[in-house]
Design a protein around this motif. Sequence first.
Motif, PDB file in Angstrom:
ATOM      1  N   ASN A  85      43.075  39.821  30.636  1.00  0.00           N
ATOM      2  CA  ASN A  85      44.313  39.417  31.294  1.00  0.00           C
ATOM      3  C   ASN A  85      44.143  38.175  32.152  1.00  0.00           C
ATOM      4  OD1 ASN A  85      45.327  41.727  30.128  1.00  0.00           O
ATOM      5  ND2 ASN A  85      44.952  42.976  31.930  1.00  0.00           N
ATOM      6  N   THR A  86      43.835  37.048  31.523  1.00  0.00           N
ATOM      7  CA  THR A  86      43.734  35.783  32.235  1.00  0.00           C
ATOM      8  C   THR A  86      44.937  34.920  31.885  1.00  0.00           C
ATOM      9  OG1 THR A  86      42.570  34.580  30.493  1.00  0.00           O
ATOM     10  CG2 THR A  86      41.230  35.923  31.980  1.00  0.00           C
ATOM     11  N   ARG A 145      43.525  39.163  37.529  1.00  0.00           N
ATOM     12  CA  ARG A 145      43.922  40.047  36.439  1.00  0.00           C
ATOM     13  C   ARG A 145      44.857  41.149  36.921  1.00  0.00           C
ATOM     14  NH1 ARG A 145      39.829  39.222  32.341  1.00  0.00           N
ATOM     15  NH2 ARG A 145      38.163  37.941  33.213  1.00  0.00           N
ATOM     16  N   GLN A 150      50.050  39.081  36.270  1.00  0.00           N
ATOM     17  CA  GLN A 150      50.340  39.064  34.841  1.00  0.00           C
ATOM     18  C   GLN A 150      51.736  38.532  34.537  1.00  0.00           C
ATOM     19  OE1 GLN A 150      47.966  39.467  32.549  1.00  0.00           O
ATOM     20  NE2 GLN A 150      46.720  39.623  34.396  1.00  0.00           N
ATOM     21  N   ASP A 319      42.300  41.359  42.840  1.00  0.00           N
ATOM     22  CA  ASP A 319      41.817  40.090  42.289  1.00  0.00           C
ATOM     23  C   ASP A 319      40.669  39.494  43.101  1.00  0.00           C
ATOM     24  OD1 ASP A 319      43.584  40.037  40.162  1.00  0.00           O
ATOM     25  OD2 ASP A 319      45.144  39.000  41.295  1.00  0.00           O
TER      26      ASP A 319
END
Length: 492
Positions: A85-86, A145, A150, A319
Motif C-alpha cells: 500500500n504505497t 501505508r 490510502q 505510519d
Amino acid sequence: MAQNTILVVDDDAAVRTVLTRALTRAGYHVSTGSNAAAMWEMVAAGEGDVLITDVVLPDENAFELIPRIKQRRPDLPIIVMSAQNTIMTAITAAEKGAFEYLPKPFDLNEMLGVVRRALEQAASAAQRNLPGGAPAAEDLPIIGRSRAMQEIYRIIARMTQTDLTVMIYGESGTGKELVARVLHDFGRRRRGPFVALNMAAIPRELIESELFGHEKGAFTGATTRKAGRFEQARGGTLFLDEIGDMPMEAQTRLLRVLQEGEFTTVGGTTPIKADVRIIAATHRNLKQMIAAGQFREDLYFRLNVVPIRLPPLRERLDDIPDLVNHFLMQAVEEGLSPKRFSPEAIEVLKQHRWPGNVRELENLVRRIVAIYSEEEIGPDIIRAELAEMSRGAAPGLSEVSAGASLSELVEGWLQNYFAQHGEELPPPGLYDRVIREVEAPLISAALAATGGNQLRAAELLGINRNTLRTRIRDLGLTVMRTGRLRRRTARE
C-alpha cells in the motif's frame, strides 16, 4: 437480463473465497483464478464483465499484464488490489489504466460499490505511460501505508491523469508541497516547470507582481520587466501555498485569471495566456474566512474543484515506523552512520502528539542520527530528545496539537508557567498578565484582518471603537501601517 460475471484473481484462496461469497450474494456470477496465466486465459476467451486482481501473482506481476489486457479488451474495467500500500501502487494502477485501486485489507461494501460503478460506465481511456520505471519504495516522495493515507493515494492517482485544479488542506508539516510535486511529477504536465509561491512569505504589496510580473516603470524600483510566476510556470504547474494569506485585491485578479484564462502584467496592457495547472494549499479554514469576509467565495469554488485533506501525523501513527526507516535511509545517503530504532523506541514515538507533524519527526530522526553513536536507538534516547524539544518550544505548546482549542493552549501555557516556579508560587498579577498576553494578539489579528480599519476591527471584536482605542493605549501598543501591532518603546 444476463447475469454479470466478475473475474477474481488472487493466489490467496481465502481472498478468493471471501470475494466469491460476497459477489454471489450481490447477484453476480464469479469466475476465479490463482495466477496470471489463468487470468489471461479467461480474459482472452472474452469472459468477465469486470476483472478484480491482486498485483503480486505467483507467475507474473499484474501491472505487467494489464497493458496486454487493455489492448485486447479496452472496455474491461480492472480493479487492482494490493497489500503493497504505497503511493506508487496507486499511481501505477492509474497509469496502467486500472479502473480503481483498493488497498488490502479492503472493505467488502466498498469493493461491491466499486464493482457496481465499474459495471455502470466504460473503463477509462488508455492512460499515458510514465517515462522510466517506478521508483523504489525508499525513494517515494510520500510515505505511509495507513488507511488514512490510502484514500489520499487513490485521489492523487486519479488527479495525475487530469489537469483539474486541486486544493490541498492540512496542518503545517503534513507534506502539502510534497503532494503538489507528486501531482506534477506524475501528471500530464511533468515535462513543464513546477513553480511554487508561498503567499505567507511575500509582502502583501508585492504579491500581484510576483504572480503576474510587472513592466519596467510600473512602480518605484521596477527598473526592468520581470516575468511573474504564471509566466514562469507556462506549460507546467503553479503551486500557490498558503492561499488563505492572499490579500483580497490579489484574490480578485486571480479569480479573473481562472475565469478568463489570461492575465496582464502589473503596468502592462497585452493579455498573456495562462497555460498552467493550479494547485493551491492552506492550513486555514477557508469557509470560516469566507464568513468573516476575508476570502472570496467565488474564488473558493474555483480553487476547491478537487479537495485533498492531508491527515496530521497524530491520525496516522501506524505510519511512524515507515517514516522513521525512510528518514534513516536518507541520513545514510547523506553520509551519516546507519542506525535503527528499537520497537520500544517506536512505541514512545507513537505516544507523542507531534504538533509539527511529519516535519517534526524528520527533524528528530536527523538530530538523533547526527549526535548519537549508538547503532540502536532505544526509548530513553527518544524520551530525552522529546523532552529537549519541549523545552525549546513555545511555553506549554510542545504537547498541544495544532488543532487544539484556545482553552487547551492556555492550559498548556499555565501548566508550564507554574512548573517553572517549582514549589514556590509565582509573583502576583497572573490574571492581568494572561489577559494581556491573549488580548494583544487578538486585537492585532482583528486589525490585520480588516486592513488596519479600527471601526471594522471593533465590530469584528464586538466592542465599540473607543474601547478598542483605550485597550490599544493601555496595552502599550502602536498600530502600524500594515494594521499589525507592536509594543511601544520607552522613548515613545
